[in-house]
Design an enzyme around this catalytic site. Structure first.
Site, PDB file in Angstrom:
ATOM      1  N   TRP B   6      18.903 -55.545  16.054  1.00  4.60           N
ATOM      2  CA  TRP B   6      18.935 -54.362  15.229  1.00  4.60           C
ATOM      3  C   TRP B   6      18.761 -54.899  13.834  1.00  4.60           C
ATOM      4  O   TRP B   6      19.709 -55.225  13.158  1.00  4.60           O
ATOM      5  CB  TRP B   6      20.283 -53.687  15.457  1.00  4.60           C
ATOM      6  CG  TRP B   6      20.626 -53.679  16.914  1.00  4.60           C
ATOM      7  CD1 TRP B   6      21.426 -54.533  17.568  1.00  4.60           C
ATOM      8  CD2 TRP B   6      20.096 -52.791  17.908  1.00  4.60           C
ATOM      9  NE1 TRP B   6      21.459 -54.218  18.905  1.00  4.60           N
ATOM     10  CE2 TRP B   6      20.658 -53.166  19.144  1.00  4.60           C
ATOM     11  CE3 TRP B   6      19.210 -51.710  17.866  1.00  4.60           C
ATOM     12  CZ2 TRP B   6      20.362 -52.502  20.316  1.00  4.60           C
ATOM     13  CZ3 TRP B   6      18.932 -51.048  19.043  1.00  4.60           C
ATOM     14  CH2 TRP B   6      19.505 -51.444  20.250  1.00  4.60           C
ATOM     15  N   THR B   7      17.492 -55.039  13.413  1.00  6.46           N
ATOM     16  CA  THR B   7      17.209 -55.714  12.163  1.00  6.46           C
ATOM     17  C   THR B   7      15.776 -55.385  11.788  1.00  6.46           C
ATOM     18  O   THR B   7      15.087 -54.677  12.523  1.00  6.46           O
ATOM     19  CB  THR B   7      17.393 -57.243  12.350  1.00  6.46           C
ATOM     20  OG1 THR B   7      17.402 -57.845  11.096  1.00  6.46           O
ATOM     21  CG2 THR B   7      16.255 -57.824  13.141  1.00  6.46           C
ATOM     22  N   THR B   8      15.361 -55.865  10.625  1.00  2.00           N
ATOM     23  CA  THR B   8      13.939 -55.768  10.281  1.00  2.00           C
ATOM     24  C   THR B   8      13.501 -57.100   9.703  1.00  2.00           C
ATOM     25  O   THR B   8      14.149 -57.624   8.795  1.00  2.00           O
ATOM     26  CB  THR B   8      13.685 -54.676   9.221  1.00  2.00           C
ATOM     27  OG1 THR B   8      14.372 -53.507   9.580  1.00  2.00           O
ATOM     28  CG2 THR B   8      12.208 -54.384   9.100  1.00  2.00           C
ATOM     29  N   LYS B  39      18.891 -64.138   7.562  1.00  2.00           N
ATOM     30  CA  LYS B  39      18.140 -64.233   8.813  1.00  2.00           C
ATOM     31  C   LYS B  39      16.901 -65.104   8.668  1.00  2.00           C
ATOM     32  O   LYS B  39      16.122 -65.243   9.621  1.00  2.00           O
ATOM     33  CB  LYS B  39      17.732 -62.825   9.267  1.00  2.00           C
ATOM     34  CG  LYS B  39      18.940 -61.921   9.424  1.00  2.00           C
ATOM     35  CD  LYS B  39      18.583 -60.528   9.851  1.00  2.00           C
ATOM     36  CE  LYS B  39      19.794 -59.621   9.712  1.00  2.00           C
ATOM     37  NZ  LYS B  39      19.544 -58.233  10.024  1.00  2.00           N
TER      38      LYS B  39
END
Lengths: 205, 207
Positions: B6-8, B39
């Site tokens: 759940w990230t971009t 990240k």
């Protein structure tokens, strides 16, 4: 994901000196996706009586509509405005009628008595168990975060301006730690002669 | 167990290097466990990876790749190619595909091919792309990147391209948020940029 966390919401109500405040986020989302940022979860039920409805969005709308109907019938029969505690019992009754197939909302009631202007706040679980407190009530997907913020920031007898600051900071810092609530916030400060509605500038993530 | 699937994440190559970017939110269910996550992980001096998927899995894989490439560098006497790094990632992600959840973008600079971006998504394939996006927030970006990407952009054009993309995803995806971390990798090294608060690009907001 729990059905109560499908749309996501955060609502707080706080007691102040001769006033109450109720605040909510404005996100409408479907699980992780945010669909709109102007979804109202606080509904006016009287000149100094508000209800906040966090939970499944469809039930937020249905419960507020059904409640409005019952309230209008009450006002026609009784020919007067309803008192906050009675209104809380009306909500509780509406929810318990659906005991074995409930509405997925956990309401928060905030208001001033129409005659005495005594502040009143209360919250309920999804089947209508009422809880009246004299400090604050919280409801929503980040309730643990909100409890932590309120417990640290709230103090008794806050003036309206200070109450606004306190409830805003408590709400914002709580929903900033929740992935499914936030995206804007609205705060109502309810005093005996006026109601102020303010929109907060918040992180939009 | 925290999951930044759940990230971009995003990466784009330009003549002379790459620009990579990510949001900074790690969620455990709906709770935001870390709102300042990094990240963008270094694998060698000029090769970074953007991690999406399970935090534990991607950290473990990146650590192993970092070790293996460090060894390779000592044996070969020169820095590894981005292609080598990407395929090292692939070997781990493919061989353990049933047991891990890792969506990785490998990007960097080497002296043979310059700036390169390789996507290593969930099943363990490798594909070189001029730009790559990943994570749950990337679904909101396909239209944006397809319309805004131009070949042969400069570094100064790539930075806002990635920053805008991440900002748009953060605005819509509940699982992405926090700050935007960017890195520009060229032959001269790595430049890291952080965009916080008001520095995030703004788009239409009705209030």
């Amino acid at each position: 994901m729990s059905i109560l966390a499908y749309n996501g919401a955060a609502i707080i109500a706080m007691n102040g000196k001769d006033c109450v405040a109720i605040a909510a986020d404005r996100r409408f989302g479907v699980q992780a996706q945010t669909v709109s940022m102007d979804f109202d979860k606080i509904f006016e039920m009287g000149p100094h009586l508000y209800i906040g409805l966090p939970g499944l969005a469809t039930d937020v709308q249905t419960v507020s509509q059904r409640l409005n109907f019952r309230l209008k019938m009450y006002e026609l029969r009784e020919n007067r405005r309803i008192r906050p505690k009675t209104f809380m019992s009306m909500v509780s009754n509406l929810l318990y009628e659906r005991r074995f197939g409930p509405y997925f909302v956990e309401p928060v009631v905030a208001g001033l008595d129409p005659k005495t202007h005594q502040p009143f706040i209360a919250s309920m679980d999804l089947i209508g168990c009422p809880m009246i407190t004299d400090d604050f009530v919280v409801s929503g997907t980040c309730s643990e975060q909100m409890y932590g913020m309120c417990e640290s920031l709230w103090e008794p007898n806050l003036e309206p301006d200070d109450l606004f600051e306190t409830i805003s900071q408590a709400l914002m810092n709580a929903f900033d730690r929740d992935a499914v609530s936030g995206w804007g916030a609205v705060v109502y400060i309810i005093e005996k002669d006026k109601v102020t509605k303010k929109l907060l500038k918040t992180r939009m993530d | 167990m925290a999951l930044p699937k759940w990230t971009t994440i995003a990466a784009v190559e330009f003549d002379g290097g790459v620009v990579i970017g990510a949001d900074s939110r790690t969620t455990s269910g709906a709770y935001i466990a870390n709102r300042v996550t990094d990240k963008l992980t270094k694998v060698t001096d000029k090769i970074y990876c953007c991690r999406s998927g399970s935090a534990a899995d991607t950290q473990a894989v990146a650590d192993i790749v970092k070790y293996q490439l460090n060894f390779y560098e000592m044996e070969m006497g020169e820095e590894p190619l981005v292609h080598t790094a990407a395929h090292t990632f692939r070997e781990l992600c493919y061989d353990h595909r049933d047991n891990i959840s890792a969506g990785i973008i490998v990007a960097g600079w080497d002296k043979k091919e310059g700036g390169q971006v390789f996507a290593v998504p969930l099943g363990g394939m490798v594909v070189r792309q001029p730009f790559a996006i990943g994570g749950s927030g990337s679904t909101y970006l396909y239209g944006y990147v397809d319309s805004q990407f131009k070949p042969k952009m400069s570094k100064e054009e790539c930075l806002p391209f990635v920053a805008n993309a991440l900002s748009l995803a953060i605005n819509r995806d509940g699982s992405s948020g926090g700050i935007i971390r960017l890195a520009a990798i060229t032959k001269d090294g790595v430049e890291r940029i952080t965009l916080t608060g008001n520095q995030l690009p703004k788009f239409y907001e009705d209030h």
